[in-house]
Motif scaffolding. Structure first.
Motif, PDB file in Angstrom:
ATOM      1  N   PHE A  35     -43.832 -40.853  38.511  1.00 45.98           N
ATOM      2  CA  PHE A  35     -43.583 -39.582  39.145  1.00 45.98           C
ATOM      3  C   PHE A  35     -44.258 -38.496  38.654  1.00 45.98           C
ATOM      4  CE2 PHE A  35     -40.034 -41.513  41.380  1.00 45.98           C
ATOM      5  CZ  PHE A  35     -39.508 -42.318  40.748  1.00 45.98           C
ATOM      6  N   TYR A  37     -43.494 -34.159  38.537  1.00 43.21           N
ATOM      7  CA  TYR A  37     -42.386 -33.083  38.802  1.00 43.21           C
ATOM      8  C   TYR A  37     -42.972 -32.043  38.582  1.00 43.21           C
ATOM      9  CZ  TYR A  37     -38.521 -36.414  39.741  1.00 43.21           C
ATOM     10  OH  TYR A  37     -37.770 -37.346  40.295  1.00 43.21           O
ATOM     11  N   GLN A  39     -42.199 -27.959  37.990  1.00 41.15           N
ATOM     12  CA  GLN A  39     -41.149 -26.985  37.619  1.00 41.15           C
ATOM     13  C   GLN A  39     -41.614 -25.499  37.397  1.00 41.15           C
ATOM     14  OE1 GLN A  39     -39.514 -27.142  33.588  1.00 41.15           O
ATOM     15  NE2 GLN A  39     -37.303 -27.014  34.449  1.00 41.15           N
ATOM     16  N   SER A  42     -38.854 -20.745  38.647  1.00 40.03           N
ATOM     17  CA  SER A  42     -37.331 -20.856  38.808  1.00 40.03           C
ATOM     18  C   SER A  42     -36.832 -21.838  38.198  1.00 40.03           C
ATOM     19  CB  SER A  42     -37.250 -21.028  40.310  1.00 40.03           C
ATOM     20  OG  SER A  42     -37.704 -22.582  40.570  1.00 40.03           O
ATOM     21  N   ARG A  43     -37.470 -22.828  37.650  1.00 37.40           N
ATOM     22  CA  ARG A  43     -36.996 -23.693  36.784  1.00 37.40           C
ATOM     23  C   ARG A  43     -36.519 -25.154  37.427  1.00 37.40           C
ATOM     24  NH1 ARG A  43     -35.094 -22.592  30.900  1.00 37.40           N
ATOM     25  NH2 ARG A  43     -36.078 -24.802  30.544  1.00 37.40           N
ATOM     26  N   GLN A  44     -36.357 -25.053  39.004  1.00 36.37           N
ATOM     27  CA  GLN A  44     -35.875 -26.126  39.465  1.00 36.37           C
ATOM     28  C   GLN A  44     -36.892 -27.402  39.607  1.00 36.37           C
ATOM     29  OE1 GLN A  44     -34.114 -25.632  43.300  1.00 36.37           O
ATOM     30  NE2 GLN A  44     -33.675 -27.886  43.392  1.00 36.37           N
ATOM     31  N   MET A  45     -36.613 -28.521  39.206  1.00 38.89           N
ATOM     32  CA  MET A  45     -37.590 -29.627  39.199  1.00 38.89           C
ATOM     33  C   MET A  45     -37.612 -30.181  40.662  1.00 38.89           C
ATOM     34  SD  MET A  45     -38.897 -30.785  36.552  1.00 38.89           S
ATOM     35  CE  MET A  45     -37.984 -30.810  35.160  1.00 38.89           C
ATOM     36  N   LEU A  47     -39.913 -32.784  43.075  1.00 39.25           N
ATOM     37  CA  LEU A  47     -40.857 -34.010  43.142  1.00 39.25           C
ATOM     38  C   LEU A  47     -42.044 -33.793  44.168  1.00 39.25           C
ATOM     39  CD1 LEU A  47     -41.018 -37.059  42.936  1.00 39.25           C
ATOM     40  CD2 LEU A  47     -40.229 -37.273  45.114  1.00 39.25           C
ATOM     41  N   ARG A  50     -44.941 -39.832  43.837  1.00 35.52           N
ATOM     42  CA  ARG A  50     -44.259 -40.956  43.481  1.00 35.52           C
ATOM     43  C   ARG A  50     -45.285 -42.203  43.706  1.00 35.52           C
ATOM     44  NH1 ARG A  50     -41.787 -44.714  46.254  1.00 35.52           N
ATOM     45  NH2 ARG A  50     -40.123 -46.170  45.310  1.00 35.52           N
ATOM     46  N   PHE A  91     -44.658 -32.347  35.075  1.00 33.00           N
ATOM     47  CA  PHE A  91     -44.113 -33.095  34.208  1.00 33.00           C
ATOM     48  C   PHE A  91     -44.250 -34.475  34.778  1.00 33.00           C
ATOM     49  CE2 PHE A  91     -41.608 -30.875  31.020  1.00 33.00           C
ATOM     50  CZ  PHE A  91     -41.393 -29.935  31.466  1.00 33.00           C
ATOM     51  N   LYS A 102     -32.844 -44.390  34.259  1.00 36.81           N
ATOM     52  CA  LYS A 102     -33.094 -43.133  33.760  1.00 36.81           C
ATOM     53  C   LYS A 102     -34.707 -42.729  33.761  1.00 36.81           C
ATOM     54  CE  LYS A 102     -33.806 -43.831  28.889  1.00 36.81           C
ATOM     55  NZ  LYS A 102     -33.275 -43.592  27.513  1.00 36.81           N
ATOM     56  N   LEU A 103     -34.964 -41.257  34.023  1.00 40.57           N
ATOM     57  CA  LEU A 103     -36.222 -41.018  33.836  1.00 40.57           C
ATOM     58  C   LEU A 103     -36.689 -40.768  32.442  1.00 40.57           C
ATOM     59  CD1 LEU A 103     -36.247 -38.463  37.053  1.00 40.57           C
ATOM     60  CD2 LEU A 103     -37.780 -40.529  36.672  1.00 40.57           C
ATOM     61  N   PHE A 105     -39.486 -38.578  30.419  1.00 38.16           N
ATOM     62  CA  PHE A 105     -40.273 -37.435  30.723  1.00 38.16           C
ATOM     63  C   PHE A 105     -41.339 -37.206  29.529  1.00 38.16           C
ATOM     64  CE2 PHE A 105     -38.754 -35.185  34.422  1.00 38.16           C
ATOM     65  CZ  PHE A 105     -37.464 -35.769  34.587  1.00 38.16           C
ATOM     66  N   GLY A 106     -42.483 -36.882  30.040  1.00 38.61           N
ATOM     67  CA  GLY A 106     -43.444 -36.292  28.827  1.00 38.61           C
ATOM     68  C   GLY A 106     -43.080 -34.825  28.762  1.00 38.61           C
ATOM     69  N   THR A 107     -43.945 -34.040  27.761  1.00 42.23           N
ATOM     70  CA  THR A 107     -43.615 -32.871  27.461  1.00 42.23           C
ATOM     71  C   THR A 107     -44.133 -31.848  28.220  1.00 42.23           C
ATOM     72  OG1 THR A 107     -45.588 -32.883  25.924  1.00 42.23           O
ATOM     73  CG2 THR A 107     -43.265 -33.302  25.260  1.00 42.23           C
TER      74      THR A 107
END
Lengths: 115, 112
Positions: A35, A37, A39, A42-45, A47, A50, A91, A102-103, A105-107
């Motif tokens: 995926f 994502y 951000q 606003s910090r909402q993740m 999508l 995919r 991300f 579970k996801l 994530f990269g940095t």
């Protein structure tokens, strides 16, 4: 253990231009998903796109497309016709079909869009 | 209007206090997750729940607790045992048909 690596902490693109964000991953699984994502401040993740590992065709969502190279374990995101609203942290994330899903994530890559 | 809600948006806690972060979803998803985000890092899994009345520890569960009494709700309690709780907390639920997680707007927790 699975890992996701984003080697570009920051990127910049001119409005209307194209930019590519890089992501590599490591896994021994064969049935997995990747995926991207977004951000924003606003910090909402949110999508973006995919990709299923068993599909050879690269996923596309409007101006966003991926280059999925399974053998190389590479999953880059291309943003075409960049817009000011594309400015955000991006991300890359991995999950495999299993008990947790579970996801991992990269940095992240911080994308700036210049007018 | 389907989605995931988290409350409060900002939360301040004194050292030694427990606090509970709310996460509600009306997407009819079975699985729910709590992640923690620290500056310059991706998200890390705290707890997850695949079904009502069942939950499992993630990678960084120490100092946290959860419950899953209803399908729609998955609250996270940050206990006084969590040594460094200041972070951004994100809740997610998973659409099983595509194995895709969707996120709430997050809660910023600050320990004073």
């Amino acid at each position: 253990a699975q890992t996701v690596t984003q080697s570009q902490p920051e990127m910049s693109v001119q409005e209307a231009e194209t930019v590519t964000l890089s992501c590599t991953y490591d896994t021994s699984e064969s049935d997995y998903y990747l995926f991207w994502y977004k951000q924003p401040p606003s910090r909402q993740m949110i999508l973006v796109i995919r990709q299923e590992a068993y599909k050879q065709q690269n996923a596309t969502e409007n101006r966003f497309s991926v280059n999925f190279q399974k053998a190389a374990k590479s999953f880059s995101l291309k943003i075409s016709d960049s817009q000011l609203g594309d400015a955000a942290m991006y991300f890359c994330a991995y999950t495999h079909r299993g008990a947790t899903n579970k996801l991992i994530f990269g940095t992240g890559t911080l994308l700036a869009v210049q007018p | 209007d389907g989605g995931i809600t988290q409350s409060p948006k900002y939360l301040f806690r004194k050292e030694g206090q427990n606090v509970t972060l709310s996460c509600e979803q009306n997407l009819n998803h079975d699985a729910m997750y709590w992640y923690r985000q620290d500056p310059g890092q991706g998200l890390r899994l705290i707890y997850y729940s695949q079904i009502v009345n069942d939950f499992q520890k993630g990678d960084i569960a120490e100092g946290y607790s959860v419950s899953r009494e209803k399908k729609e709700s998955f609250p996270l309690t940050v206990t006084s045992a969590q040594k460094n709780p200041t972070a951004f907390y994100l809740c997610a639920s998973r659409y099983s048909s595509t194995d895709t997680q969707y996120f709430g707007p997050g809660t910023r927790l600050t320990v004073l």
